[in-house]
Design a protein around this motif. Structure first.
Motif: not given
Length: 342
Positions: A167, A170, A296
């Motif tokens: 995560r 990203r 995720d």
């Protein structure tokens, strides 16, 4: 409720008195084996990763949500019993329990696919007992099916270190083929680095640990220096894994124009004053990372299997959980610390 026979009690470690790891915040406990409620799995723990969040809870950086909670939220286990209405798992299956253990499902964040921001979210090892024990309850809707063939100790770090690192990657808005800086190189960073490398990024690692720098280069990083060094080129993105606020201006100054710094920890020491021109101008971005969504987790576990991610672990028997926390606090852990049954 479906079940298999097991002992009436389980042993483990609970946060008895939060404080510095040297003060002995963990206490050995023996408790009745928990019974799964509707929607729950009872896992016989095969391995449980030791996360820096567990250290923050033990030392009191994060206020306890309940007394004498068993920490641990990177749980790999075998399903020993299932509660009513559980259909996605059977007794004997291997399953994983992670940090996020519950959300309301109806708030605007949940409805928008951002359940990590749910005001009523609940967490394993903080709101309920976790995996520093022989068994743990995990809500089936928040558990992950795991492969039978892999070593449980190598799967455990994927369930938080891996998911949170994914995560954070990203959130860092790393462009394709971009230049990524990783500040700190423990359990989470060494997994995120491999995802970034597989996606074509150039990775620069900055950490105070000589052993971690060696591991970074082995995994394919283009450079590895001290945490306060400047990387050899401007960065498109950076992730701060070390819980050190002093590194925020250091990492921001290393960004190229329009670069993004994502702060991945649940706890961070105070950030010193920032200079607008040096740290934020030219549309540099600073953002945080808060928990993760189940999506995720699914995406990361699929990516880890696809790229054959290499997990570096330092195993400890469950009886040495306090030592594992102490080693983590002192940066003596190579990769991720993992507890396994004695």
């Amino acid at each position: 409720m479906a079940t298999v026979a097991g002992p009436d009690t389980v042993s483990g470690w609970a946060v008895h008195r939060p404080g510095p790891v040297g003060s002995g915040p963990l206490a050995f406990v023996r408790r009745p084996t928990p019974e799964p409620g509707p929607g729950d799995l009872l896992l016989r723990v095969e391995a449980c990763g030791v996360c820096r969040t567990d250290l923050h809870l033990a030392e009191g950086d994060l206020p306890p949500h309940r007394t004498a909670t068993v920490p641990g939220h990177e749980i790999v286990g075998r399903v020993a019993a299932i509660g009513e209405a559980v259909t996605q798992f059977r007794v004997g299956d291997r399953a994983g329990g992670a940090w996020l253990r519950g959300t309301c499902g109806v708030c605007r964040y949940c409805r928008a696919g951002r359940e990590n921001l749910c005001p009523d979210s609940r967490y394993t090892g903080w709101d309920a007992d976790g995996g520093f024990a022989e068994a743990a309850l995990v809500p089936a809707d928040h558990a992950y099916p795991l492969p039978d063939a892999q070593d449980a100790a190598l799967l455990a770090p994927l369930l938080c270190a891996g998911i949170i690192g994914y995560r954070a990657l990203r959130r860092s808005a790393l462009p394709h083929g971009g230049r990524l800086g990783l500040y700190g190189f423990g359990g989470s960073a060494h997994l995120a680095a491999q995802v970034a490398l597989a996606e074509g990024a150039t990775v620069h690692v900055l950490t105070r640990s000589p052993q971690a720098r060696e591991l970074a280069l082995e995994l394919g990083a283009s450079s590895a220096g001290d945490a306060y060094d400047s990387p050899p080129e401007p960065l498109d993105s950076a992730i701060l894994f070390a819980p050190v606020g002093d590194l925020v201006p250091v990492a921001l100054a290393a960004l190229d124009r329009a670069g993004t710094l994502a702060v991945a920890g649940i706890h961070l020491t105070d950030i010193p004053p920032l200079t607008y021109q040096r740290h934020l101008f030219y549309e540099r971005n600073l953002c945080s990372v808060t928990a993760n969504t189940r999506q995720d987790g699914r995406e990361f576990l699929a990516a880890a299997a696809r790229i054959g991610i290499r997990v570096t672990v330092s195993p400890y028997p469950l009886s040495r959980a306090p030592q594992a926390l102490a080693d983590l606090a002192a940066d003596r852990v190579q990769g991720a610390a993992v507890l396994t049954p004695d």
